[in-house]
Design a protein around this motif. Structure first.
Motif, PDB file in Angstrom:
ATOM      1  N   ALA A   1      52.010  97.080   7.975  1.00 26.77           N
ATOM      2  CA  ALA A   1      51.416  95.748   7.507  1.00 26.77           C
ATOM      3  C   ALA A   1      52.363  95.320   6.214  1.00 26.77           C
ATOM      4  CB  ALA A   1      49.948  96.128   7.076  1.00 26.77           C
ATOM      5  N   LEU A   2      52.515  94.134   6.194  1.00 26.71           N
ATOM      6  CA  LEU A   2      53.198  93.776   4.946  1.00 26.71           C
ATOM      7  C   LEU A   2      52.388  93.513   3.735  1.00 26.71           C
ATOM      8  CD1 LEU A   2      55.691  92.514   3.628  1.00 26.71           C
ATOM      9  CD2 LEU A   2      55.038  90.166   4.547  1.00 26.71           C
ATOM     10  N   LYS A   3      52.473  94.497   2.829  1.00 25.55           N
ATOM     11  CA  LYS A   3      51.721  94.495   1.785  1.00 25.55           C
ATOM     12  C   LYS A   3      51.684  93.272   1.016  1.00 25.55           C
ATOM     13  CE  LYS A   3      50.895  97.820  -1.920  1.00 25.55           C
ATOM     14  NZ  LYS A   3      51.346  99.213  -2.528  1.00 25.55           N
ATOM     15  N   PHE A   4      50.450  92.697   0.610  1.00 24.55           N
ATOM     16  CA  PHE A   4      49.977  91.357   0.025  1.00 24.55           C
ATOM     17  C   PHE A   4      50.543  90.115   0.896  1.00 24.55           C
ATOM     18  CE2 PHE A   4      51.074  94.360  -3.516  1.00 24.55           C
ATOM     19  CZ  PHE A   4      49.773  94.634  -4.051  1.00 24.55           C
ATOM     20  N   GLY A   5      50.671  90.633   2.126  1.00 25.39           N
ATOM     21  CA  GLY A   5      51.003  89.514   3.213  1.00 25.39           C
ATOM     22  C   GLY A   5      52.079  88.543   2.810  1.00 25.39           C
ATOM     23  N   MET A   6      51.927  87.383   3.577  1.00 25.55           N
ATOM     24  CA  MET A   6      52.868  86.151   3.345  1.00 25.55           C
ATOM     25  C   MET A   6      52.812  85.622   1.725  1.00 25.55           C
ATOM     26  SD  MET A   6      55.107  84.873   5.093  1.00 25.55           S
ATOM     27  CE  MET A   6      56.481  83.547   4.711  1.00 25.55           C
ATOM     28  N   ARG A   7      51.721  85.761   1.024  1.00 25.44           N
ATOM     29  CA  ARG A   7      51.743  85.324  -0.454  1.00 25.44           C
ATOM     30  C   ARG A   7      52.670  86.216  -0.993  1.00 25.44           C
ATOM     31  NH1 ARG A   7      45.578  83.822  -1.365  1.00 25.44           N
ATOM     32  NH2 ARG A   7      45.357  82.139   0.185  1.00 25.44           N
ATOM     33  N   GLY A   8      52.717  87.729  -0.718  1.00 28.03           N
ATOM     34  CA  GLY A   8      53.516  88.709  -1.352  1.00 28.03           C
ATOM     35  C   GLY A   8      55.098  88.176  -1.228  1.00 28.03           C
ATOM     36  N   TRP A   9      55.301  87.811   0.144  1.00 24.12           N
ATOM     37  CA  TRP A   9      56.774  87.454   0.348  1.00 24.12           C
ATOM     38  C   TRP A   9      57.138  86.060  -0.273  1.00 24.12           C
ATOM     39  CZ3 TRP A   9      60.232  89.807   3.615  1.00 24.12           C
ATOM     40  CH2 TRP A   9      61.429  89.199   3.863  1.00 24.12           C
ATOM     41  N   ILE A  10      56.207  85.286  -0.258  1.00 21.18           N
ATOM     42  CA  ILE A  10      56.674  84.095  -1.129  1.00 21.18           C
ATOM     43  C   ILE A  10      56.779  84.229  -2.779  1.00 21.18           C
ATOM     44  CG2 ILE A  10      55.800  81.684  -1.560  1.00 21.18           C
ATOM     45  CD1 ILE A  10      54.746  81.497   1.273  1.00 21.18           C
ATOM     46  N   LYS A  11      55.938  84.991  -3.218  1.00 23.57           N
ATOM     47  CA  LYS A  11      55.947  85.387  -4.425  1.00 23.57           C
ATOM     48  C   LYS A  11      57.214  86.028  -4.783  1.00 23.57           C
ATOM     49  CE  LYS A  11      53.088  87.396  -8.375  1.00 23.57           C
ATOM     50  NZ  LYS A  11      52.032  87.743  -8.660  1.00 23.57           N
ATOM     51  N   GLY A  12      57.577  86.958  -3.901  1.00 27.68           N
ATOM     52  CA  GLY A  12      58.971  87.601  -4.092  1.00 27.68           C
ATOM     53  C   GLY A  12      60.016  86.398  -4.090  1.00 27.68           C
ATOM     54  N   MET A  13      59.713  85.322  -3.597  1.00 31.44           N
ATOM     55  CA  MET A  13      60.803  84.462  -3.355  1.00 31.44           C
ATOM     56  C   MET A  13      61.955  84.877  -2.507  1.00 31.44           C
ATOM     57  SD  MET A  13      61.274  83.022  -7.351  1.00 31.44           S
ATOM     58  CE  MET A  13      62.379  81.965  -7.023  1.00 31.44           C
ATOM     59  N   TYR A  14      61.524  85.384  -1.384  1.00 38.18           N
ATOM     60  CA  TYR A  14      62.447  85.791  -0.151  1.00 38.18           C
ATOM     61  C   TYR A  14      62.506  84.591   0.610  1.00 38.18           C
ATOM     62  CZ  TYR A  14      61.553  90.373  -1.935  1.00 38.18           C
ATOM     63  OH  TYR A  14      61.759  91.696  -2.663  1.00 38.18           O
ATOM     64  N   PRO A  15      63.212  84.592   1.598  1.00 36.29           N
ATOM     65  CA  PRO A  15      63.593  83.373   2.629  1.00 36.29           C
ATOM     66  C   PRO A  15      62.391  83.213   3.265  1.00 36.29           C
ATOM     67  CG  PRO A  15      65.055  85.321   3.108  1.00 36.29           C
ATOM     68  CD  PRO A  15      64.160  85.848   1.940  1.00 36.29           C
TER      69      PRO A  15
ATOM     70  N   THR B   1      43.895 104.808   8.496  1.00 33.77           N
ATOM     71  CA  THR B   1      44.531 104.573   7.090  1.00 33.77           C
ATOM     72  C   THR B   1      45.679 103.649   7.326  1.00 33.77           C
ATOM     73  OG1 THR B   1      43.884 106.821   6.606  1.00 33.77           O
ATOM     74  CG2 THR B   1      45.804 105.693   5.141  1.00 33.77           C
ATOM     75  N   PRO B   2      45.751 102.522   6.635  1.00 37.41           N
ATOM     76  CA  PRO B   2      46.738 101.441   6.964  1.00 37.41           C
ATOM     77  C   PRO B   2      48.100 101.987   6.476  1.00 37.41           C
ATOM     78  CG  PRO B   2      44.735 100.398   5.352  1.00 37.41           C
ATOM     79  CD  PRO B   2      44.658 102.180   5.965  1.00 37.41           C
ATOM     80  N   ASN B   3      49.095 101.445   7.274  1.00 40.16           N
ATOM     81  CA  ASN B   3      50.458 101.787   7.026  1.00 40.16           C
ATOM     82  C   ASN B   3      51.040 100.518   6.419  1.00 40.16           C
ATOM     83  OD1 ASN B   3      50.387 104.562   7.882  1.00 40.16           O
ATOM     84  ND2 ASN B   3      50.328 103.529  10.081  1.00 40.16           N
ATOM     85  N   TYR B   4      51.418 100.588   5.018  1.00 36.30           N
ATOM     86  CA  TYR B   4      51.817  99.253   4.447  1.00 36.30           C
ATOM     87  C   TYR B   4      53.491  99.548   4.376  1.00 36.30           C
ATOM     88  CZ  TYR B   4      47.250  97.913   3.474  1.00 36.30           C
ATOM     89  OH  TYR B   4      45.978  97.494   3.662  1.00 36.30           O
ATOM     90  N   ILE B   5      54.256  98.094   4.316  1.00 37.78           N
ATOM     91  CA  ILE B   5      55.458  97.990   3.937  1.00 37.78           C
ATOM     92  C   ILE B   5      55.760  97.138   2.899  1.00 37.78           C
ATOM     93  CG2 ILE B   5      56.106  96.213   5.886  1.00 37.78           C
ATOM     94  CD1 ILE B   5      58.867  97.550   6.121  1.00 37.78           C
ATOM     95  N   ASP B   6      56.334  97.347   1.699  1.00 38.39           N
ATOM     96  CA  ASP B   6      56.714  96.522   0.647  1.00 38.39           C
ATOM     97  C   ASP B   6      57.481  95.466   1.046  1.00 38.39           C
ATOM     98  OD1 ASP B   6      54.883  97.715  -1.451  1.00 38.39           O
ATOM     99  OD2 ASP B   6      56.268  99.163  -1.725  1.00 38.39           O
ATOM    100  N   THR B   7      57.466  94.230   0.422  1.00 36.54           N
ATOM    101  CA  THR B   7      58.449  93.418   0.744  1.00 36.54           C
ATOM    102  C   THR B   7      59.722  93.867   0.598  1.00 36.54           C
ATOM    103  OG1 THR B   7      58.040  92.567  -1.562  1.00 36.54           O
ATOM    104  CG2 THR B   7      56.927  91.258   0.305  1.00 36.54           C
ATOM    105  N   SER B   8      60.125  94.340  -0.487  1.00 34.23           N
ATOM    106  CA  SER B   8      61.410  94.950  -0.705  1.00 34.23           C
ATOM    107  C   SER B   8      61.838  95.609   0.382  1.00 34.23           C
ATOM    108  CB  SER B   8      61.579  95.375  -2.168  1.00 34.23           C
ATOM    109  OG  SER B   8      60.786  96.599  -2.197  1.00 34.23           O
ATOM    110  N   ASP B   9      61.063  96.532   0.737  1.00 40.17           N
ATOM    111  CA  ASP B   9      61.295  97.464   2.126  1.00 40.17           C
ATOM    112  C   ASP B   9      61.753  96.869   3.330  1.00 40.17           C
ATOM    113  OD1 ASP B   9      61.393  99.747   0.519  1.00 40.17           O
ATOM    114  OD2 ASP B   9      59.382 100.082   0.829  1.00 40.17           O
TER     115      ASP B   9
END
Length: 182
Positions: free
Chosen positions: A161-175, A45-53
Motif C-alpha cells: 500500500a502506498l503510504k499516505f496514498g495519492m495525497r502523499g505522492w502529490i505532497k512529495g511533488m512526484y510526477p 498487518t498492512p504492508n506499506y511502501i513509502d513514496t520515496s521507495d
C-alpha cells in the motif's frame, strides 16, 4: 466518500432524514461499538511502501521496461480511488471538471484502475496479478488495511500500500498525470 455517495443515492429515492457518520468504520471500531459482517476479513498487518521507495522501485522497473523477458509486467499500480461523486445539484460538466483535476502517478508501468467494490467480483479479481508486486493507491491510505485484508482472503500476498496514498505522492511533488476516470 462512500457515505456521502450513498446518502446522495438514497436521497434520490425520496429519503430526507439522512445523517452521515463522519468517523467511518475505523473510528466506530476504535470506540468499541458493535460491528457485524457477512463474512469477516482475516487479521492482516498492512504492508506499506513509502513514496520515496516507490519512486526507487518504479525507476528500477523502468530500466527493465516494466516487463520481464517474456513481456509480462513485473509491477502493477492498482488505483482504487472513487469515481467523481455527483450530487443532485451538480451537472455532467461539474463531474468532467472534477475528472480533469483528478491526478494519477505518472509512470509507463501498468496501472490497474477499479473501484474497490468492483473487486467483489471474481472476474475483476482475475485481472489483478497474483505473482508480481501490486501497489495499491487510495486517496489517503486510510482504506489500505481493509484492502489488503480483503485481497489476503483471496490468496494475494503481493499487495503493498502506498503510504499516505495519492495525497502523499502529490505532497512529495512526484510526477503526476491526469487520471482516467470511468
Amino acid at each position: 466518500m462512500y457515505a456521502y455517495k450513498t446518502a446522495v443515492a438514497v436521497k434520490r429515492f425520496g429519503y430526507r432524514n439522512i445523517k452521515i457518520y463522519n468517523g467511518g468504520i475505523k473510528d466506530w471500531s476504535k470506540a468499541g461499538l458493535a460491528m457485524t459482517s457477512v463474512e469477516a476479513l482475516p487479521t492482516h498487518t498492512p504492508n506499506y511502501i513509502d513514496t520515496s521507495d516507490l519512486v526507487a522501485l518504479l525507476d528500477q522497473e523502468l530500466e527493465r521496461g516494466c516487463r520481464d523477458a517474456n513481456g509480462k509486467p513485473t509491477l502493477a499500480l492498482f488505483d482504487l480511488r472513487n469515481e467523481p461523486i455527483m450530487s443532485e445539484n451538480q451537472t455532467e460538466k461539474d463531474a468532467s471538471e472534477y475528472s480533469e483535476r483528478l491526478l494519477a502517478i505518472d509512470t509507463p508501468c501498468p496501472t490497474i484502475s477499479y473501484l474497490f467494490d468492483d473487486c467483489m467480483d471474481e472476474a475483476v479479481r482475475k485481472n489483478i496479478p497474483a505473482d508480481i508486486p501490486v501497489v495499491t493507491v487510495t486517496e489517503t491510505g486510510n482504506r489500505d488495511a481493509q484492502v489488503q485484508a480483503f485481497f489476503a482472503k483471496y490468496g494475494y500476498g503481493n499487495i503493498l500500500a502506498l503510504k499516505f496514498g495519492m495525497r502523499g505522492w502529490i505532497k512529495g511533488m512526484y510526477p503526476v498525470r491526469p487520471a482516467k476516470v470511468k
